[in-house]
Design an enzyme around this catalytic site. Structure first.
Site, PDB file in Angstrom:
ATOM      1  N   ASN A 210      -1.558  -1.825   6.200  1.00 32.01           N
ATOM      2  CA  ASN A 210      -2.347  -1.904   7.434  1.00 32.01           C
ATOM      3  C   ASN A 210      -2.076  -0.668   8.308  1.00 32.01           C
ATOM      4  O   ASN A 210      -1.252   0.187   7.950  1.00 32.01           O
ATOM      5  CB  ASN A 210      -2.003  -3.200   8.179  1.00 32.01           C
TER       6      ASN A 210
ATOM      7  N   CYS B 136      -0.335   0.214  10.926  1.00 33.46           N
ATOM      8  CA  CYS B 136       1.017   0.620  11.355  1.00 33.46           C
ATOM      9  C   CYS B 136       2.040   0.581  10.239  1.00 33.46           C
ATOM     10  O   CYS B 136       3.238   0.824  10.475  1.00 33.46           O
ATOM     11  CB  CYS B 136       1.453  -0.250  12.512  1.00 33.46           C
TER      12      CYS B 136
ATOM     13  N   GLU C  25       3.405  -1.766   8.334  1.00 31.71           N
ATOM     14  CA  GLU C  25       4.384  -2.821   8.069  1.00 31.71           C
ATOM     15  C   GLU C  25       3.869  -3.900   7.117  1.00 31.71           C
ATOM     16  O   GLU C  25       4.629  -4.782   6.727  1.00 31.71           O
ATOM     17  CB  GLU C  25       4.833  -3.476   9.389  1.00 31.71           C
TER      18      GLU C  25
END
Length: 744
Positions: free
Chosen positions: A282, A284, A286
């Site tokens: 995704n 960011c 994580e």
């Protein structure tokens, strides 16, 4: 979706003033004129009721929906747990899309590419962020059999995705964010690594290079490695691995992009390998996901888990919260309306959830444990080990009530005789930028960026806000004073304030006080017991050199991280001049010669309305490479003297900017020029037309350190909504004053 009536005895949420502002601006449902049409209490009940209502689907549940709704409401309004933002925004509404993370595949054909653009637009409209791997696309100049032409390559198509994202505003509250990933063995890897070297390019993308273990071994051995065309599997050329790694490090030093992910390590932890390889994350980083997967996330507030136990943690309460939160997140999967049927099918087949934490730095402050210490690392591992065990136990309980996730039999859990589990994954350390503002705690597992900051509340007036644990500590040490708090707000840190006791300076460290290696060690400590990945920024001072980033990247590989994001203070807005081949300083100097640049055929910019003593000034500023290039000043009707003056100022400022004059020098010349009709405007008195032009340029482009004449230079960006300084953490710019976030 109808929401049941609010119980008469339902308590009001205990929000601080900053949280009230953020909730009103970004979360409360709005009417046609943008007015709030629900209260804070109604928002949390709307979410609790909609998620608890899914319990009716499971006859063997141990909960009744009404009782569960009250438990969920109390859980959220105590701020011991909050779900991701789309759930707070959309649960119980007609939109109903509750997930934050999606991965969409990009295939090597025009149909597949533009299907992905369309699917991303639908996801952004519904409030989600998207990740893409562009590794399947054939490299630039490859032959295209169907047309006889040549391919334009992954980076050119990324620009199409970026432009599409720019046009879609998410649910009226969130701008779309993307992750773009390319394998390190793709023939276009060098172009990809450099694709964001000009500030403003691909502004809706975070980018990461997918590193393989074969590549890392080639770096270590100082060997060459193969670049392979994905469509033909043909080896196109070979490159020296260390040279590629060096360029990667250089670009990360210059701007923070690209980050890196360790693709083989991510796939070793893939719980459903029979369904294919994970190729992207995704926005960011994580949440590694299979194509068409989505994940809904939530975070437990560790700041509220302190207790008078030997290690300072209330383990019984943490267990209770974890089990309730896992049930909440699994119910979210049932409640959510996904933008594509293929996403619905994948999500409900694997049922991935991601329970993480926030408030970790606040817990350390309460326990008087320095963030950069072995004791903090041990506590991080212990907490996350507990989170992992209890979230799996909660998922096992749900599997007994509801059945295992449908793909369980082909999963690694079935192979190793574990489970059955309701969810293919249960833990993720996600960004909590706005959620932590609502909860009044530190963000994710990040250290505090500043112990105190000044927030503008009225014209010329500011309110100093401080971390409550720090403020309590200095009061207990009898060294609290308004002057001290203002000094801390100005500096953010107390590291160099000698009259504060040493034990306080050691405990209350901030992000820039901490050596980069400790940021990475903390990320690795949490990663050790996390199913998915960890959103964390390794902060470096502006003075950091490229070797520092090389060491951080290599240590991330050695310590078992799944990826890493670095941010050198001030790098994004103090971008060094560079060319694609790493130009020497004399070439940079040549580019800075005073020579009027030719105007491109197409430029983009903004128009700012400013109230002046002569009427409304409309100042249009067009940009090239993210910097001001030309200015047009319009005021009054054509033919008036003031109109001519405005046009003259615009022409001269444009000439200066196009000749390479720094915007700080332009502001320095115009700022403070007096006039006949001064007026008050937001941040103070505007003296004249040139002073108004200076005000617009200064607030848009100039934040950070103050120069000798009082003019500020380009270092720290500010929030476009409230003008407070933005901080960079967890892969995003975050405004601590109003909750604005910008990823990419």
């Amino acid at each position: 979706m109808p929401v049941s009536s609010i119980p008469a005895d339902l308590p009001e949420p205990g929000l601080n003033q900053n949280a009230k502002v953020v909730l009103a601006k970004r979360y409360l449902r709005k009417g046609p004129q943008g007015e709030a049409i629900e209260t804070e209490q109604e928002l949390f009940w709307r979410v609790a009721d909609a998620i608890a209502a899914q319990e009716k689907l499971f006859a063997s549940s141990s909960w009744k929906p009404d009782a569960l709704a009250r438990a969920f409401y109390d859980l959220m309004t105590s701020f011991k747990f909050l779900p991701n933002s789309p759930t707070l925004m959309n649960a119980g509404t007609d939109l109903g899309q509750l997930a934050a993370c999606f991965v969409i595949p990009v295939g090597d054909s025009m149909d597949e590419i533009f299907d992905a653009v369309k699917h991303a637009a639908l996801i952004h409209k519904s409030g989600g962020g998207t990740g893409f791997s562009f590794s399947r696309l054939r490299p630039v100049n490859s032959r295209v059999g169907s047309t006889g032409g040549v391919a334009s390559g992954p980076v050119s198509f990324m620009r199409i995705f970026n432009t599409a994202t720019e046009q879609v505003k998410q649910g009226g509250t969130r701008r779309g964010a993307n992750m773009g990933i390319l394998r390190v063995d793709h023939p276009d890897i060098l172009e990809f690594i450099r694709c964001k070297e000009r500030e403003g390019d691909l502004n809706n993308f975070n980018i990461s290079v997918a590193l393989t273990e074969a590549f890392m071994q080639a770096v270590e051995a100082d060997e060459e490695y193969d670049l392979v065309a994905p469509h033909s599997k043909e080896v196109i050329t070979r490159l020296k691995a260390r040279e590629v790694f060096s360029i990667l490090v250089q670009k990360a030093w210059e701007s923070g992009d690209p980050g890196i992910i360790f693709l083989d390590r991510i796939n070793r932890d893939n719980p459903t390998p029979a369904l294919g390889e994970i190729e992207s994350t995704n926005p960011c980083g994580e949440q590694p996901l299979l194509p068409y997967e989505a994940c809904n996330l939530g975070s437990v507030n560790l700041a509220l888990m302190k207790a008078d136990t030997r290690d300072g943690v209330d383990w019984d309460e943490l267990k209770r919260v974890i089990h309730l939160a896992v049930r909440f997140l699994d119910n979210v999967i049932e409640a959510s309306v996904y933008p594509l049927e293929r996403i619905s099918d994948m999500v409900r087949a694997n049922r991935k959830i991601g329970l993480g934490v926030m408030g970790f730095a606040d817990l350390l402050y309460q326990l008087e444990i320095p963030y950069d210490s072995q004791e903090a690392l041990r506590l991080a591992e212990k907490i996350m080990d507990f989170m992992q065990d209890e979230s799996k136990a909660a998922s096992k309980v749900l599997a007994e009530e509801r059945g295992a996730f449908p793909n369980f039999e082909g999963s690694v859990y079935a192979e190793h005789k574990q489970g059955p589990f309701r969810n293919a994954t249960t833990t993720t350390i996600a960004p909590t930028g706005t959620l932590s503002i609502l909860a009044g705690c530190s963000s994710g597992i990040e250290p505090l960026f500043a112990l105190s900051f000044a927030r503008h509340v009225m014209d010329g007036e500011k309110l100093v806000e401080s971390n409550p644990y720090f403020e309590a500590a200095v009061k207990a040490a009898q060294c609290h004073s308004p002057k001290l708090m203002e000094e801390v707000a100005a500096k953010g840190s107390i590291k160099h304030i000698d009259y504060i006791p040493e034990e306080l300076r050691r405990t209350f460290v901030t992000a820039m006080d901490i050596e980069p290696v400790w940021h990475l060690k903390m990320q690795a400590a949490f990663q050790k017991y996390t199913d998915n990945a960890v959103s964390k920024t390794v902060n470096l001072p502006n003075s950091a050199v490229q070797d520092d980033i090389w060491r951080i990247y290599w240590l991330a590989y050695e310590l078992g991280c799944k990826g890493v994001t670095v941010y050198r203070d001030g790098c994004k807005s103090a971008q060094v001049l560079c060319t694609g081949d790493g130009a020497k300083q004399e070439k940079a100097d040549e580019r800075q010669e005073s020579k009027v640049r030719t105007r491109p055929d197409v430029v983009y910019g903004f128009t700012q309305k400013v109230k002046t003593g002569y009427g409304d000034l409309y100042l249009t500023v067009n940009e090239v490479d993210g910097k001001p290039f030309e200015v047009f000043a319009t005021i009054g009707k054509s033919g008036r003297s003031i109109t001519a003056k405005a046009e003259a100022i615009g022409r001269l400022v444009s000439l200066a900017l196009r000749s390479g004059v720094d915007v700080a020098d332009v502001v320095g010349q115009l700022k403070g020029i007096g006039g006949e009709n001064p007026v008050f405007q937001k941040k103070g008195l505007l003296l004249s037309l040139p002073d108004s032009v200076a005000w617009v340029l200064e607030r848009r482009y100039m934040q950070g350190r103050t120069m000798g004449d009082g003019v500020k230079s380009l270092t720290t960006p500010t929030c476009p909504d409230c003008e407070h300084e933005l901080t960079f953490e967890e892969g995003c710019y975050v405004c601590k004053a109003c909750g604005f976030t910008k990823c990419g």
